[in-house]
Design a protein around this motif. Structure first.
Motif, PDB file in Angstrom:
ATOM      1  N   TYR A 156       0.808  -1.206   0.000  1.00  0.00           N
ATOM      2  CA  TYR A 156       0.000   0.000   0.000  1.00  0.00           C
ATOM      3  C   TYR A 156       0.847   1.264   0.000  1.00  0.00           C
ATOM      4  O   TYR A 156       1.924   1.298   0.615  1.00  0.00           O
ATOM      5  N   PRO A 157       0.369   2.335  -0.648  1.00  0.00           N
ATOM      6  CA  PRO A 157       1.089   3.612  -0.610  1.00  0.00           C
ATOM      7  C   PRO A 157       0.911   4.306   0.745  1.00  0.00           C
ATOM      8  O   PRO A 157      -0.101   4.122   1.427  1.00  0.00           O
ATOM      9  N   ASP A 177       5.427  12.478  -5.823  1.00  0.00           N
ATOM     10  CA  ASP A 177       6.447  11.521  -5.399  1.00  0.00           C
ATOM     11  C   ASP A 177       7.417  11.130  -6.496  1.00  0.00           C
ATOM     12  O   ASP A 177       8.288  10.295  -6.267  1.00  0.00           O
TER      13      ASP A 177
END
Length: 822
Positions: free
Chosen positions: A277-278, A435
Motif C-alpha cells: 500500500y502507498p 512523489d
C-alpha cells in the motif's frame, strides 16, 4: 433520510428482478422462482417485494404471487391506482411522491427484517417496466435502485426485437456496476431468442434458463374467464416446476451469494499477502486493519463488516456472517471525488469514449475530447496568460512537466547552464508536489522524502503565516522564526475579511510581508549565490503538508514581489524582461510577459471547485504562468492531469533542434476516455455553479437572517452577487463551536474541505497520533446512521465532501464531531 448499505446477507439470498422491456413476464418468472424455493424442503421460505406498483389493486403483481406463490411472503411498498408509468401515477395521486432515498430505505428496511427472520432465506425485489422505466420521481430504475446493488435476475424478451432489447438492458445494468447472476426468458420456437441469448450470455458465464411460454389469457368476455385463467396458470406453474431445471438455477444463485460473501471476508487476508500500500507502514499490519469495499455509490463506500466471532461463526470465511455498511467517503478518495462514486453520466462518457476511440496515439494527432478539454480549460480558467495545454496522467507527473517548463524558460532568459549550475526553486514550507523524483526535490526535507536515496532538496522554502479559527476568532498566526519581521498575530471577525486582499493591501501586514520576502530573496541570491528558476505554490491550502492554510495576502505578496522586482533574481533582469502590462492584483486581460520567475500554481488539490471556485488562484488575485490541474478534473472517475502554460513559456522550447522540445510524455497521453470524462465533469460542475447549487452554503457563511437578508456580504471574484468571498459546505456555526473545544488547537473550513488540528503535547506533525481517536470515533459511526472513512495527517484530521454531497449527511457528520469534541 440516512443512507443505507448495499443489500447483502448470508442469511438471505436477495435478488432484484429487472425486465428487458415491459410485459416480458417478470412477475411470472418471480412466481416460478418463489415456487421453486418453496419446493426445496431443506430451505426457508421465499419472499417477494414490489417497491412500486401501478394499476388496479386486483391486478397487482404481489396479488399474483399471493395467489400462485405457494405461501410466499409478499409486500408492496407504494401502490398507485393508475395503470401508467410510476412518475405519472405518483403525481396524479400525490403532489409529493416518495423521495428516491425513502424508497431505497424502505426496500432495505424490509429486506433487513426478512434477513433477520428465521423462516425466510430468499427474496426477490421486482422492478416495474423495463430497466430504464422511471420511478415515482422520474429517475431511471437502474439509477434509483443502484445504492442497493442487488444481484440481478434479468428477464429477457422473447418477442421480435427482444434480442436487441435484452442485450441493451444487460449493458445498461453493467455500466452501472450491477452483477447479473442469471437470465430467464420464455421459449418462442419461431423467434428462438433463447438460442441466441444462451450463447451470448454463456460467453459471460451467466446462466440462462429458457422457460415454457405461459398460457394465453382466455377472452375477457368469457363468463368464467378469471377462473379459467387461474386454472391454466396453476397448471402452468406445476408443469414448470416439474419439467424445468429451476432447482439447479436456485442452487447456483445460492452459491453465488455465498461466494460473494466469502470473497469479501477473505479479501483482507489476500490483500495483506499480496498488496504493497502507498503511504503505509506495514510493520504490524494485519488483515483486520484492511477494509473490503464491495462497491461505492454517491458519497459512500459499501464496506464489508464481518460478523463478530461467536459460537456459530468465525467472523469471516464460509462460516461467518457479515453485511455491507454505508461508509461516508470522508477523504473524497484522496481528494478526487467531485461528482460522487458511480456517477452514471461520467460512466456513460467513459464508455462512449472507450467505444469510439479506446486509446489512440496522441503526438501529431488530435481527437475531439482532448481538443474540447483544452479549449474548455483555457476558456474557463479566468487566467488570460494561459495559451497551451500539456497532458499527463497524474498530479506528480503534471508538476514534473511544470517544473521543466519553468526552469527552461528561466534558464533561457538568464543564460544559465542547468547542466553545470544548480538551479533551485522558491516555495513554501510544508509544500508537497508529488512523489516522482523531480518534484520531490521541490519540497523541503521531511517524512515523505528524507529517506529517498536520490532526494536532494533543490530550493528555498519560505515559512509563512497560517490561518485558522481559534476560540471563535479567525487568526493569522505568524511563524515563530520570522515573527519579529512580520509582526504579531492578526485577528479577523470573518474569513471574508482574511480574503479581502484589496482592503488589506493598505495594512501594515502587507508591507511587512513584502519587506520580509524582498530581504530574504535578496540575501539568497546576492549573499548565498543561489539561482532560482521558478516560484511554486499550492494556492491557499498546502494539502499533504498537513492542511496548512496560508494567509492569501502572503501568497499574493510573494508573487507580486518576485514579479515586480525581477532584479532580485538576476542583476540584469530588467534589461532582459519586457515590462509587465498588468499587475498580479488586477489582471487587465492582456498577455504580459512573465517577470522575475515563472510562477507555477499547483492546483492539483485546490483547483476546480474543491475550494468552491473554479480556480483557487482567484482567491489570490494572481494569474500564474503555469497551472497544474488533476483530481477533480475528471470528477473522481479516472486519472488525468493537465499542465497549462503561457505562450511565452511555450516559446522557450521552440527551436529547430529536436533536443530543445519538451521531451516528456507517456504512452497514454491525452487518453480519450479521461478527456471525455473531464469535459463532462467540468460541464456538470460549471452548471451547478451557474444554477446556484451551493447558494444555501453561501447564505450560511454570509450570515443570513431568518427573513433572508444577508447580515454581511462581500464582493468576490467570480462569486454570485451578494455572496461571501469564501464559503464552505461545512456549517459556519459548527466551525465556530469546534474552535472553542478544549482538545482543538485550530480549525478551518473552505469549500468542501474541513480541517481540525488537535492539541498534541508532543508538538504535532505528520508522525503525531493525536487525531487517531477522533478518526476511530468517525469510523465507528459515533451514533450516526453511517460510518465515516477519514484520513489523518499527524495531529490533523480532515474531512472532504464531494460538490454534490447532501447537506443532511454533512450535518449528521457534524453532529458526530460535536459529540466527540465539544
Amino acid at each position: 433520510m440516512p443512507p443505507v448499505g448495499a443489500a447483502l446477507w448470508r442469511s438471505l439470498r436477495a435478488h432484484q428482478v429487472y425486465g428487458a422491456n415491459t410485459d416480458v413476464g417478470k412477475t411470472i418468472v418471480s412466481t416460478i422462482l418463489c415456487n421453486g424455493v418453496q419446493q426445496q424442503k431443506t430451505q426457508g421460505k421465499a419472499a417477494f417485494l414490489k417497491p412500486v406498483s401501478t394499476g388496479p389493486l386486483d391486478e397487482a403483481d404481489d396479488r399474483h404471487i399471493q395467489r400462485f406463490g405457494a405461501g410466499t411472503t409478499t409486500k408492496c411498498l407504494y401502490q398507485f391506482d393508475e395503470p401508467v408509468s410510476p412518475h405519472i401515477a405518483a403525481r396524479q395521486k400525490s403532489s409529493t411522491p416518495p423521495r428516491d432515498d425513502e424508497i431505497i430505505a424502505s426496500v432495505h428496511r424490509t429486506l433487513s427484517e426478512w434477513a433477520a427472520s428465521s423462516d425466510i432465506d430468499f427474496a426477490l425485489v421486482e422492478t416495474a417496466g423495463g430497466v430504464h422505466s422511471p420511478g415515482p420521481n422520474g429517475t431511471s430504475q437502474a439509477d434509483l435502485y443502484r445504492p442497493l446493488r442487488l444481484p440481478i435476475v434479468l428477464v429477457a424478451d422473447s418477442r421480435l426485437g427482444g434480442i436487441s432489447s435484452s442485450v441493451s438492458a444487460y449493458e445498461s445494468l453493467l455500466l452501472r456496476g450491477y452483477d447479473v447472476h442469471s437470465v430467464l426468458l420464455f421459449r418462442d420456437e419461431y423467434y428462438q431468442n433463447h438460442e441466441y441469448l444462451r450463447e451470448y450470455f454463456s460467453g459471460k458465464s451467466i446462466p440462462l434458463l429458457a422457460l415454457p411460454s405461459p398460457p394465453p389469457k382466455p377472452p375477457s368476455h368469457h363468463p368464467d374467464a378469471l377462473a379459467r385463467d387461474a386454472d391454466a396458470m396453476a397448471s402452468y406453474y406445476h408443469r414448470v416446476a416439474t419439467h424445468t431445471d429451476v432447482a439447479a438455477l436456485l442452487d447456483e444463485l445460492a452459491l453465488q451469494n455465498t461466494q460473494r460473501i466469502d470473497r469479501l471476508a477473505d479479501m483482507p487476508r489476500r490483500a495483506n499477502d499480496t498488496i504493497w500500500y502507498p503511504f503505509t507502514q506495514h510493520h504490524g499490519m494485519a488483515p483486520k486493519d484492511i477494509t473490503p469495499i464491495d462497491s461505492a455509490y454517491d458519497d459512500y463506500f459499501q464496506t464489508f463488516a464481518p460478523a463478530a466471532p461467536g459460537p456459530d461463526t468465525d467472523g469471516g470465511g464460509s462460516g461467518g456472517g457479515g453485511s455491507l455498511k454505508a461508509t461516508f467517503d470522508g477523504s473524497a478518495s484522496w481528494w478526487t471525488q467531485g461528482l460522487g462514486h458511480g456517477n452514471p453520466s461520467l460512466a456513460l462518457s467513459a464508455a462512449y469514449a472507450a467505444g469510439r476511440y479506446g486509446h489512440v496515439m496522441f503526438p501529431g494527432n488530435i481527437h475531439e475530447p482532448a481538443l474540447s478539454l483544452a479549449e474548455t480549460l483555457l476558456r474557463d480558467s479566468g487566467n488570460s496568460r494561459l495559451g497551451k495545454v500539456f497532458f499527463t496522467d497524474n498530479g506528480s507527473t503534471g508538476m514534473e512537466v511544470a517544473v521543466k517548463m519553468g526552469l527552461r524558460a528561466a534558464c533561457a532568459r538568464y543564460g544559465w547552464d542547468a547542466g553545470n549550475e544548480q538551479i533551485s526553486i522558491l516555495g513554501l514550507k510544508g509544500s508537497y508536489h508529488g512523489d516522482t523524483i523531480g518534484v520531490m526535490d521541490c519540497s523541503e526535507p521531511g517524512t515523505f522524502n528524507k529517506k529517498v536515496e536520490w532526494y536532494r532538496g533543490r530550493g528555498y522554502w519560505f515559512d509563512f503565516p497560517k490561518v485558522r479559527m481559534e476560540g471563535g476568532v479567525w487568526r493569522v498566526e505568524m511563524p515563530a522564526e520570522v515573527g519579529g519581521e512580520m509582526g504579531e498575530d492578526l485577528e479577523f471577525e470573518s474569513l471574508d475579511e482574511v480574503f479581502d486582499l484589496q482592503g488589506r493591501m493598505g495594512e501594515g501586514a502587507a508591507r511587512r510581508y513584502r519587506e520580509y520576502i524582498y530581504n530574504t530573496a535578496e540575501r539568497l541570491v546576492y549573499k548565498d549565490g543561489m539561482k532560482f528558476g521558478a516560484l511554486i505554490m499550492e494556492p491557499v491550502i498546502l494539502g499533504a503538508g498537513g492542511m496548512l492554510f496560508c494567509d492569501p495576502l502572503f501568497q499574493h505578496c510573494l508573487a507580486a514581489t518576485i514579479r515586480n522586482h525581477p532584479s532580485l533574481i538576476h542583476a540584469d533582469a530588467s534589461k532582459l524582461t519586457p515590462k509587465p502590462k498588468s499587475s498580479p492584483m488586477s489582471p487587465s486581460g492582456e498577455l504580459p510577459s512573465w517577470s522575475g520567475l515563472p510562477i507555477i500554481f499547483d492546483e492539483v488539490f485546490t483547483g476546480l471547485y474543491r475550494l468552491g471556485r473554479h480556480s483557487s488562484a482567484s482567491f489570490l488575485s494572481v494569474d500564474s504562468d503555469i497551472v497544474v490541474n488533476a483530481k477533480l478534473l475528471t470528477g473522481g472517475l479516472i486519472p488525468l492531469c493537465t499542465t497549462s502554460a503561457s505562450n511565452e513559456i511555450f516559446a522557450a522550447f521552440d527551436s529547430p533542434e529536436k533536443s530543445d522540445a519538451l521531451l516528456h510524455g507517456h504512452s497514454y497521453t491525452a487518453h480519450a476516455v479521461g478527456c471525455q470524462v473531464a469535459v463532462e465533469a467540468l460541464r456538470t460542475m460549471g452548471e451547478m455553479e451557474r444554477g446556484g447549487a451551493w447558494d444555501g452554503y453561501r447564505r450560511d457563511w454570509a450570515g443570513v437572517s431568518s427573513d433572508g437578508d444577508a447580515e454581511g456580504n462581500g464582493e468576490g471574484g467570480g462569486e454570485r452577487e451578494g455572496s461571501p468571498r469564501v464559503w464552505s459546505v461545512w456549517s459556519q456555526e459548527m466551525v465556530r463551536e469546534l474552535s472553542c473545544a478544549p482538545a482543538v488547537e485550530g480549525v478551518f473550513a473552505i469549500g468542501t474541505v474541513l480541517s481540525i488540528s488537535l492539541r498534541d503535547v508532543e508538538g504535532g506533525g505528520y508522525t503525531s497520533t493525536a487525531a487517531k481517536g477522533l478518526q476511530e470515533t468517525l469510523a465507528q459511526g459515533g451514533g450516526s446512521s453511517f460510518q465515516v472513512h477519514s484520513r489523518v495527517l499527524g495531529n490533523v484530521l480532515y474531512l472532504m465532501s464531494s460538490v454534490t454531497s447532501r447537506p443532511e449527511a454533512l450535518r449528521e457528520i457534524e453532529g458526530v464531531l460535536r459529540g466527540a469534541l465539544v
